[in-house]
Design a protein around this motif. Structure first.
Motif, PDB file in Angstrom:
ATOM      1  N   GLY A  84       0.819  -1.215   0.000  1.00  7.36           N
ATOM      2  CA  GLY A  84       0.000   0.000   0.000  1.00  7.36           C
ATOM      3  C   GLY A  84       0.846   1.256   0.000  1.00  7.36           C
ATOM      4  O   GLY A  84       0.457   2.277  -0.575  1.00  7.36           O
ATOM      5  N   THR A  85       2.030   1.192   0.630  1.00  5.74           N
ATOM      6  CA  THR A  85       2.932   2.337   0.632  1.00  5.74           C
ATOM      7  C   THR A  85       3.397   2.643  -0.778  1.00  5.74           C
ATOM      8  O   THR A  85       3.379   3.795  -1.225  1.00  5.74           O
ATOM      9  N   ALA A  86       3.804   1.613  -1.493  1.00  5.35           N
ATOM     10  CA  ALA A  86       4.285   1.797  -2.862  1.00  5.35           C
ATOM     11  C   ALA A  86       3.172   2.274  -3.792  1.00  5.35           C
ATOM     12  O   ALA A  86       3.412   3.043  -4.730  1.00  5.35           O
ATOM     13  N   LEU A  87       1.930   1.842  -3.523  1.00  2.00           N
ATOM     14  CA  LEU A  87       0.813   2.211  -4.397  1.00  2.00           C
ATOM     15  C   LEU A  87       0.426   3.680  -4.283  1.00  2.00           C
ATOM     16  O   LEU A  87      -0.345   4.175  -5.096  1.00  2.00           O
ATOM     17  N   GLN A  88       0.967   4.365  -3.314  1.00  2.00           N
ATOM     18  CA  GLN A  88       0.736   5.806  -3.249  1.00  2.00           C
ATOM     19  C   GLN A  88       1.567   6.536  -4.304  1.00  2.00           C
ATOM     20  O   GLN A  88       1.297   7.691  -4.613  1.00  2.00           O
ATOM     21  N   ILE A  89       2.567   5.836  -4.861  1.00  7.77           N
ATOM     22  CA  ILE A  89       3.482   6.457  -5.815  1.00  7.77           C
ATOM     23  C   ILE A  89       3.523   5.717  -7.148  1.00  7.77           C
ATOM     24  O   ILE A  89       3.740   6.325  -8.189  1.00  7.77           O
ATOM     25  N   LEU A  90       3.285   4.423  -7.135  1.00  7.43           N
ATOM     26  CA  LEU A  90       3.380   3.613  -8.350  1.00  7.43           C
ATOM     27  C   LEU A  90       2.018   3.085  -8.776  1.00  7.43           C
ATOM     28  O   LEU A  90       1.198   2.717  -7.934  1.00  7.43           O
ATOM     29  N   GLU A  91       1.789   3.012 -10.072  1.00 11.80           N
ATOM     30  CA  GLU A  91       0.571   2.389 -10.584  1.00 11.80           C
ATOM     31  C   GLU A  91       0.602   0.896 -10.244  1.00 11.80           C
ATOM     32  O   GLU A  91       1.673   0.279 -10.225  1.00 11.80           O
ATOM     33  N   PRO A  92      -0.564   0.290  -9.972  1.00  8.85           N
ATOM     34  CA  PRO A  92      -0.603  -1.129  -9.626  1.00  8.85           C
ATOM     35  C   PRO A  92       0.111  -2.036 -10.624  1.00  8.85           C
ATOM     36  O   PRO A  92       0.841  -2.946 -10.228  1.00  8.85           O
ATOM     37  N   ALA A  93      -0.090  -1.799 -11.918  1.00 14.63           N
ATOM     38  CA  ALA A  93       0.565  -2.636 -12.925  1.00 14.63           C
ATOM     39  C   ALA A  93       2.082  -2.508 -12.839  1.00 14.63           C
ATOM     40  O   ALA A  93       2.816  -3.476 -13.056  1.00 14.63           O
ATOM     41  N   MET A  94       2.564  -1.323 -12.519  1.00 12.33           N
ATOM     42  CA  MET A  94       4.004  -1.112 -12.379  1.00 12.33           C
ATOM     43  C   MET A  94       4.567  -1.891 -11.201  1.00 12.33           C
ATOM     44  O   MET A  94       5.658  -2.467 -11.287  1.00 12.33           O
ATOM     45  N   LEU A  95       3.828  -1.904 -10.096  1.00 12.78           N
ATOM     46  CA  LEU A  95       4.304  -2.622  -8.917  1.00 12.78           C
ATOM     47  C   LEU A  95       4.383  -4.112  -9.199  1.00 12.78           C
ATOM     48  O   LEU A  95       5.339  -4.785  -8.789  1.00 12.78           O
ATOM     49  N   ARG A  96       3.407  -4.654  -9.895  1.00 10.71           N
ATOM     50  CA  ARG A  96       3.467  -6.056 -10.313  1.00 10.71           C
ATOM     51  C   ARG A  96       4.710  -6.302 -11.162  1.00 10.71           C
ATOM     52  O   ARG A  96       5.420  -7.301 -10.990  1.00 10.71           O
ATOM     53  N   TRP A  97       4.974  -5.385 -12.074  1.00  9.33           N
ATOM     54  CA  TRP A  97       6.112  -5.521 -12.980  1.00  9.33           C
ATOM     55  C   TRP A  97       7.447  -5.535 -12.223  1.00  9.33           C
ATOM     56  O   TRP A  97       8.345  -6.326 -12.543  1.00  9.33           O
ATOM     57  N   LEU A  98       7.582  -4.693 -11.201  1.00 13.22           N
ATOM     58  CA  LEU A  98       8.816  -4.644 -10.424  1.00 13.22           C
ATOM     59  C   LEU A  98       9.085  -5.978  -9.730  1.00 13.22           C
ATOM     60  O   LEU A  98      10.236  -6.385  -9.559  1.00 13.22           O
ATOM     61  N   TYR A  99       8.018  -6.677  -9.325  1.00 17.66           N
ATOM     62  CA  TYR A  99       8.178  -7.996  -8.723  1.00 17.66           C
ATOM     63  C   TYR A  99       8.409  -9.063  -9.792  1.00 17.66           C
ATOM     64  O   TYR A  99       9.281  -9.923  -9.656  1.00 17.66           O
ATOM     65  N   LEU A 100       7.635  -9.023 -10.861  1.00 15.28           N
ATOM     66  CA  LEU A 100       7.663 -10.090 -11.854  1.00 15.28           C
ATOM     67  C   LEU A 100       8.968 -10.163 -12.633  1.00 15.28           C
ATOM     68  O   LEU A 100       9.348 -11.229 -13.116  1.00 15.28           O
ATOM     69  N   ARG A 101       9.664  -9.072 -12.741  1.00 16.62           N
ATOM     70  CA  ARG A 101      10.897  -9.098 -13.535  1.00 16.62           C
ATOM     71  C   ARG A 101      12.095  -9.599 -12.726  1.00 16.62           C
ATOM     72  O   ARG A 101      13.204  -9.637 -13.229  1.00 16.62           O
ATOM     73  N   ARG A 102      11.875  -9.993 -11.480  1.00 13.72           N
ATOM     74  CA  ARG A 102      12.940 -10.522 -10.640  1.00 13.72           C
ATOM     75  C   ARG A 102      12.553 -11.899 -10.097  1.00 13.72           C
ATOM     76  O   ARG A 102      11.375 -12.217  -9.978  1.00 13.72           O
ATOM     77  N   LYS A 103      13.571 -12.682  -9.749  1.00 14.87           N
ATOM     78  CA  LYS A 103      13.321 -13.973  -9.127  1.00 14.87           C
ATOM     79  C   LYS A 103      12.823 -13.753  -7.700  1.00 14.87           C
ATOM     80  O   LYS A 103      13.178 -12.767  -7.063  1.00 14.87           O
ATOM     81  N   VAL A 104      12.031 -14.690  -7.205  1.00 14.30           N
ATOM     82  CA  VAL A 104      11.440 -14.514  -5.877  1.00 14.30           C
ATOM     83  C   VAL A 104      12.493 -14.498  -4.776  1.00 14.30           C
ATOM     84  O   VAL A 104      12.259 -13.957  -3.700  1.00 14.30           O
ATOM     85  N   ASN A 105      13.656 -15.116  -5.034  1.00 12.56           N
ATOM     86  CA  ASN A 105      14.697 -15.158  -3.998  1.00 12.56           C
ATOM     87  C   ASN A 105      15.716 -14.038  -4.158  1.00 12.56           C
ATOM     88  O   ASN A 105      16.794 -14.080  -3.573  1.00 12.56           O
ATOM     89  N   GLN A 106      15.384 -13.041  -4.954  1.00 11.01           N
ATOM     90  CA  GLN A 106      16.297 -11.925  -5.212  1.00 11.01           C
ATOM     91  C   GLN A 106      15.898 -10.703  -4.394  1.00 11.01           C
ATOM     92  O   GLN A 106      14.772 -10.218  -4.489  1.00 11.01           O
TER      93      GLN A 106
END
Length: 222
Positions: A84-106
């Motif tokens: 929710g903190t990040a969503l005050q600054i980033l669009e929801p689709a962007m936040l998904r993208w920041l997670y999806l472009r990295r491995k879960v253990n990174q």
């Protein structure tokens, strides 16, 4: 903010009130360290097996996700950042993208300082290339899963005005939407009104105003 969270990780509605973690569907966003998180996962599996006679959910742990420019966050000190903190600054689709472009253990950090402008520029370039069919296989997977889930489209701006323009205008005008529209109109080829921004540039408009008024470094403000 909460209604946007439902589109971030294919989440369902609901949250545990008064707790220090939030559960949306099958995604648990918490503020625990590695040791505590492993204990919580083990306890959850035991409860599912012994109390509910069920099959425990898969546990895929994301490593530390920090906020650039801050010291390491400590839950014991009350320094907790949620999606929710990040969503005050980033669009929801962007936040998904920041997670999806990295491995879960990174381990990675989300920059909410000046580099957030660069992040928006990178996202906009990716979206433009996607429209032209110019993404490679990995980029296509990350983008497609960022902008839609099995439930439908993830919230993003239909009219992606450059974040640097919106945030600069918000800074100069102290968030006055009529004046923001006037400045944006002067920078773009097409006519822009306050109504246009509200109808087509959300949630980016609100994100830019919040960032300019509450997050932008003091020495960079007008």
């Amino acid at each position: 903010v909460l209604h946007r969270l439902q589109g971030i990780f294919h989440m369902g509605a609901g949250a545990q009130a008064g707790g220090r973690h939030v559960l949306y569907g099958a995604i648990l966003c918490d503020d625990k360290g590695n040791a505590m998180r492993e204990q919580a996962a083990a306890h959850t599996k035991r409860v599912v097996r012994e109390v509910f006679d069920g099959v425990p959910p898969m546990y895929a742990e994301y490593k530390f996700v920090g906020i650039a420019g801050r010291t390491k966050m400590s839950s014991s000190a009350g320094e907790v950042v949620t999606p929710g903190t990040a969503l005050q600054i980033l669009e929801p689709a962007m936040l998904r993208w920041l997670y999806l472009r990295r491995k879960v253990n990174q381990t990675f950090s989300i920059d909410m300082g000046s580099n957030v402008i660069r992040t928006y520029d990178e996202w906009d370039r990716l979206a433009t290339r996607a429209e032209k069919g110019a993404l490679n296989e990995v980029e296509t997977y990350a983008y497609d899963h960022s902008v839609r889930t099995a439930d439908g489209e993830v919230e993003r701006s239909a009219f992606p005005v450059p974040f640097r323009v919106l945030s600069s205008a918000a800074d100069i005008t102290r968030g006055n939407e009529e004046q923001i529209a006037r400045i944006v109109d002067a920078h773009l080829d097409e006519e822009v009104t306050a109504a246009t921004l509200q109808e087509q540039a959300q949630p980016r408009l609100d994100c830019a105003v919040y960032w300019a008024l509450h997050v932008q470094p003091e020495d960079e403000r007008t």
